[in-house]
Design a protein around this motif. Structure first.
Motif, PDB file in Angstrom:
ATOM      1  N   PHE A 185       0.722  -1.367  -0.011  1.00  0.00           N
ATOM      2  CA  PHE A 185       0.046  -0.066  -0.041  1.00  0.00           C
ATOM      3  C   PHE A 185       0.679   1.240   0.164  1.00  0.00           C
ATOM      4  O   PHE A 185       0.428   2.352  -0.660  1.00  0.00           O
ATOM      5  N   VAL A 186       1.823   1.372   0.881  1.00  0.00           N
ATOM      6  CA  VAL A 186       2.965   2.329   0.816  1.00  0.00           C
ATOM      7  C   VAL A 186       3.389   2.729  -0.637  1.00  0.00           C
ATOM      8  O   VAL A 186       3.609   3.615  -1.073  1.00  0.00           O
ATOM      9  N   ARG A 190       2.739   5.953  -2.876  1.00  0.00           N
ATOM     10  CA  ARG A 190       3.753   6.602  -3.269  1.00  0.00           C
ATOM     11  C   ARG A 190       3.927   6.894  -5.049  1.00  0.00           C
ATOM     12  O   ARG A 190       4.210   7.856  -5.461  1.00  0.00           O
ATOM     13  N   ASP A 191       3.478   5.607  -5.707  1.00  0.00           N
ATOM     14  CA  ASP A 191       3.493   5.683  -6.983  1.00  0.00           C
ATOM     15  C   ASP A 191       2.417   6.608  -7.533  1.00  0.00           C
ATOM     16  O   ASP A 191       2.579   7.243  -8.699  1.00  0.00           O
ATOM     17  N   ALA A 192       1.309   6.521  -6.961  1.00  0.00           N
ATOM     18  CA  ALA A 192      -0.061   7.330  -7.475  1.00  0.00           C
ATOM     19  C   ALA A 192       0.441   8.662  -7.317  1.00  0.00           C
ATOM     20  O   ALA A 192       0.075   9.557  -8.299  1.00  0.00           O
ATOM     21  N   LEU A 193       0.953   9.351  -6.043  1.00  0.00           N
ATOM     22  CA  LEU A 193       1.207  10.600  -6.036  1.00  0.00           C
ATOM     23  C   LEU A 193       2.270  11.209  -6.874  1.00  0.00           C
ATOM     24  O   LEU A 193       2.257  12.168  -7.426  1.00  0.00           O
ATOM     25  N   ALA A 194       3.081   9.984  -7.221  1.00  0.00           N
ATOM     26  CA  ALA A 194       4.480  10.642  -8.107  1.00  0.00           C
ATOM     27  C   ALA A 194       3.396  10.747  -9.410  1.00  0.00           C
ATOM     28  O   ALA A 194       3.834  11.791 -10.347  1.00  0.00           O
ATOM     29  N   PRO A 285     -14.990  17.806  -5.736  1.00  0.00           N
ATOM     30  CA  PRO A 285     -14.790  18.959  -6.523  1.00  0.00           C
ATOM     31  C   PRO A 285     -15.179  20.258  -5.875  1.00  0.00           C
ATOM     32  O   PRO A 285     -14.606  21.223  -6.154  1.00  0.00           O
ATOM     33  N   ALA A 286     -16.121  20.104  -4.895  1.00  0.00           N
ATOM     34  CA  ALA A 286     -16.580  21.479  -4.240  1.00  0.00           C
ATOM     35  C   ALA A 286     -15.316  22.068  -3.116  1.00  0.00           C
ATOM     36  O   ALA A 286     -15.209  23.010  -2.865  1.00  0.00           O
ATOM     37  N   ALA A 287     -14.491  21.068  -2.915  1.00  0.00           N
ATOM     38  CA  ALA A 287     -13.358  21.441  -1.918  1.00  0.00           C
ATOM     39  C   ALA A 287     -11.932  21.635  -2.731  1.00  0.00           C
ATOM     40  O   ALA A 287     -10.959  21.741  -2.371  1.00  0.00           O
ATOM     41  N   GLY A 288     -12.340  21.868  -4.211  1.00  0.00           N
ATOM     42  CA  GLY A 288     -11.254  22.321  -4.985  1.00  0.00           C
ATOM     43  C   GLY A 288     -10.070  20.908  -5.326  1.00  0.00           C
ATOM     44  O   GLY A 288      -8.865  21.204  -5.948  1.00  0.00           O
ATOM     45  N   VAL A 289     -10.741  19.821  -5.091  1.00  0.00           N
ATOM     46  CA  VAL A 289      -9.815  18.464  -5.312  1.00  0.00           C
ATOM     47  C   VAL A 289     -10.060  18.082  -6.871  1.00  0.00           C
ATOM     48  O   VAL A 289     -11.029  18.552  -7.542  1.00  0.00           O
ATOM     49  N   LYS A 290      -8.880  17.872  -7.445  1.00  0.00           N
ATOM     50  CA  LYS A 290      -8.743  17.420  -8.984  1.00  0.00           C
ATOM     51  C   LYS A 290      -8.622  15.842  -9.266  1.00  0.00           C
ATOM     52  O   LYS A 290      -8.882  15.655 -10.380  1.00  0.00           O
ATOM     53  N   ALA A 291      -7.912  15.183  -8.251  1.00  0.00           N
ATOM     54  CA  ALA A 291      -7.757  13.982  -8.430  1.00  0.00           C
ATOM     55  C   ALA A 291      -7.889  13.033  -6.917  1.00  0.00           C
ATOM     56  O   ALA A 291      -7.443  13.799  -6.009  1.00  0.00           O
ATOM     57  N   VAL A 292      -8.349  11.771  -7.219  1.00  0.00           N
ATOM     58  CA  VAL A 292      -8.570  11.025  -6.048  1.00  0.00           C
ATOM     59  C   VAL A 292      -7.710   9.885  -6.095  1.00  0.00           C
ATOM     60  O   VAL A 292      -7.669   9.265  -7.407  1.00  0.00           O
ATOM     61  N   VAL A 293      -7.133   9.440  -5.170  1.00  0.00           N
ATOM     62  CA  VAL A 293      -6.148   8.164  -5.146  1.00  0.00           C
ATOM     63  C   VAL A 293      -7.037   7.248  -4.143  1.00  0.00           C
ATOM     64  O   VAL A 293      -7.412   7.597  -3.018  1.00  0.00           O
ATOM     65  N   VAL A 294      -7.568   6.422  -4.839  1.00  0.00           N
ATOM     66  CA  VAL A 294      -8.262   5.256  -3.980  1.00  0.00           C
ATOM     67  C   VAL A 294      -7.444   3.994  -3.588  1.00  0.00           C
ATOM     68  O   VAL A 294      -7.009   3.256  -4.585  1.00  0.00           O
ATOM     69  N   VAL A 295      -7.242   3.976  -2.284  1.00  0.00           N
ATOM     70  CA  VAL A 295      -6.355   2.770  -1.657  1.00  0.00           C
ATOM     71  C   VAL A 295      -7.346   1.702  -0.937  1.00  0.00           C
ATOM     72  O   VAL A 295      -8.163   1.850  -0.272  1.00  0.00           O
ATOM     73  N   ALA A 325      -8.966   9.846 -11.433  1.00  0.00           N
ATOM     74  CA  ALA A 325      -8.938   8.627 -10.364  1.00  0.00           C
ATOM     75  C   ALA A 325      -7.967   7.628 -10.660  1.00  0.00           C
ATOM     76  O   ALA A 325      -7.578   7.166 -11.732  1.00  0.00           O
ATOM     77  N   ILE A 326      -7.175   7.198  -9.451  1.00  0.00           N
ATOM     78  CA  ILE A 326      -6.181   6.186  -9.469  1.00  0.00           C
ATOM     79  C   ILE A 326      -6.251   5.296  -8.493  1.00  0.00           C
ATOM     80  O   ILE A 326      -6.577   5.834  -7.264  1.00  0.00           O
ATOM     81  N   ARG A 327      -6.510   4.006  -8.750  1.00  0.00           N
ATOM     82  CA  ARG A 327      -6.840   2.861  -7.744  1.00  0.00           C
ATOM     83  C   ARG A 327      -5.479   2.136  -7.452  1.00  0.00           C
ATOM     84  O   ARG A 327      -4.891   1.704  -8.461  1.00  0.00           O
ATOM     85  N   THR A 328      -5.076   2.061  -6.497  1.00  0.00           N
ATOM     86  CA  THR A 328      -3.610   1.576  -6.101  1.00  0.00           C
ATOM     87  C   THR A 328      -3.855  -0.068  -5.910  1.00  0.00           C
ATOM     88  O   THR A 328      -5.003  -0.380  -5.526  1.00  0.00           O
ATOM     89  N   PRO A 329      -2.584  -0.647  -6.299  1.00  0.00           N
ATOM     90  CA  PRO A 329      -2.735  -2.190  -6.070  1.00  0.00           C
ATOM     91  C   PRO A 329      -3.170  -2.804  -4.761  1.00  0.00           C
ATOM     92  O   PRO A 329      -2.823  -2.017  -3.651  1.00  0.00           O
TER      93      PRO A 329
END
Length: 391
Positions: A185-186, A190-194, A285-295, A325-329
């Motif tokens: 998960f770490v 890390r990969d998604a944020l990069a 989106p209302a909070a100014g978020v443009k991307a979500v990483v789902v773990v 949207a990025i879903r991590t492994p």
């Protein structure tokens, strides 16, 4: 003296002598003959779907018409859940790791809800001459469905095979904060944020959502040691929050994150853990978020709740909200995870002292022998279970 199921309190059903008196951690070596890998099970064809769902919901009186409402998740993937193949791969990976270390412990696989059933695995172990077994359930956290029910499954298997007087079965501790489980998960975060940084998206424009299976609130409050107050959501939620904190710290990120839930079922009047992953995504989106990483923090592999509830529904919700949207492994057969599972078995083989057992949160290392009343099923009450003090 109170008696439960005909046995005095303090008795640990079907345990080895080292665990039978119920120490929190067993620090005495045990010579196990084999590992029993316990899975949830899943259908492997369209004709299997409804019979499988009947198994999952047995005792609840749910008609096939209602089961068909859930069946479309499986129908969408040809009636095949990936979970059985994932467990075949995990079994092979465990066998390879054991062989590489020169450890002679066969791995026998059995499921709760589909072929091969756990009773078949227990019978196979007996037929092959094995008498002292260590159970390894494919679930990391403390709750009824993720821990106690597997303990009940083992007890049921001994009952069905009439082998309760011949076999001894212990179980490895819940491994939510073991480095082997946490490391994938770490790396994923890390990969998604990069990847997002490469696209010019950083900081407050990102939200990390740690997703796990929702459970009834009443069951959540009864998860873990009943003498401890874990706060809202019981040990189940506390463990997830603690692991999420470790993941973000180890990933070296101060991006905002939240624990969310998915896959709830049951009547609308029954409270389940919230917030729902889709509801949270819709409000980003209302909070100014443009991307979500789902773990998928609550899951060990990419089974149906990941493929449908996250990769299909949550991804569609993100797209509709205009979010990347990025879903991590999940851990799957990640080498660190496989090594970690073998390490957990070897803790019991070697009687590793508690202070030498790795744990990344203040809640670990978790118990080898579950505490009295741990993870009660509110609806069904206590049933016979191995690897825990009665009830």
């Amino acid at each position: 003296m109170t008696i439960t199921n005909g046995e005095a309190p303090g008795y640990v059903r079907a345990a080895t002598p080292a665990a039978s008196a119920g120490p929190e951690h067993v620090e005495e070596p045990v010579a196990y003959d084999a590992i029993i890998l316990a899975g949830f099970g899943g259908p492997e064809g369209q004709d299997d779907v409804i019979p499988f769902l009947r198994n999952v919901t047995r005792g609840r009186g749910i008609p096939d018409e209602r089961l068909e409402e859930v069946a479309h998740h499986y129908r969408h993937f040809g009636g095949v859940s990936p979970i059985n193949e994932q467990n075949r791969q995990l079994k092979a990976a465990l066998e390879a790791e054991l062989a590489a270390r020169g450890i002679d412990l066969p791995v026998i696989w059995g499921n709760r809800n589909w072929d091969p059933y756990l009773a078949e695995a227990v019978q196979e172990a007996h037929d092959r001459g094995f008498r002292t077994l260590i159970g390894l359930a494919t679930s990391a956290y403390s709750s009824f469905s993720s821990c106690r029910q597997y303990r009940e499954d083992f007890a049921n298997a001994l009952e069905q095979t009439s082998l309760g007087d011949e076999l001894r079965i212990d179980k490895v501790r819940q491994f939510f904060d073991h480095p082997g489980f946490v490391t994938p998960f770490v790396e994923g975060v890390r990969d998604a944020l990069a990847e997002l940084a490469d696209r010019g998206i950083t900081g407050s424009e990102i939200r990390v959502l740690f997703a796990t299976h929702s459970i009834p609130t009443a069951d959540a409050l009864r998860s873990g040691d009943r003498t401890v107050d874990y706060g809202e959501g019981g040990a189940y939620a506390a463990q997830h929050r603690a692991v999420a904190e470790v993941v973000m710290r180890e990933a070296g990120s101060d991006v905002a994150w939240e624990l969310v839930y998915q896959s709830r079922s049951g009547p609308p009047t029954q409270p389940w853990l919230e917030p729902d992953v889709n509801d949270v995504i819709e409000g980003l989106p209302a909070a100014g978020v443009k991307a979500v990483v789902v773990v998928p923090l609550g899951f060990v592999s990419d089974h149906m709740e990941v493929l449908w509830d996250l990769d299909t529904e949550a991804t569609e919700t993100a797209e509709e909200a205009g979010l990347i949207a990025i879903r991590t492994p999940t851990p799957g057969t990640h080498p660190a995870y496989v090594r970690g599972l073998v390490d957990l078995v070897m803790e019991r083989v070697n009687g590793t002292p508690t202070g030498e057992r790795p744990a990344l949160t203040a809640y670990g290392p978790w118990f080898d022998v579950c505490r009295p009343g741990c993870c009660e099923n509110v609806r069904a009450g206590f049933k016979p279970a191995i690897a825990g003090l009665q009830p």
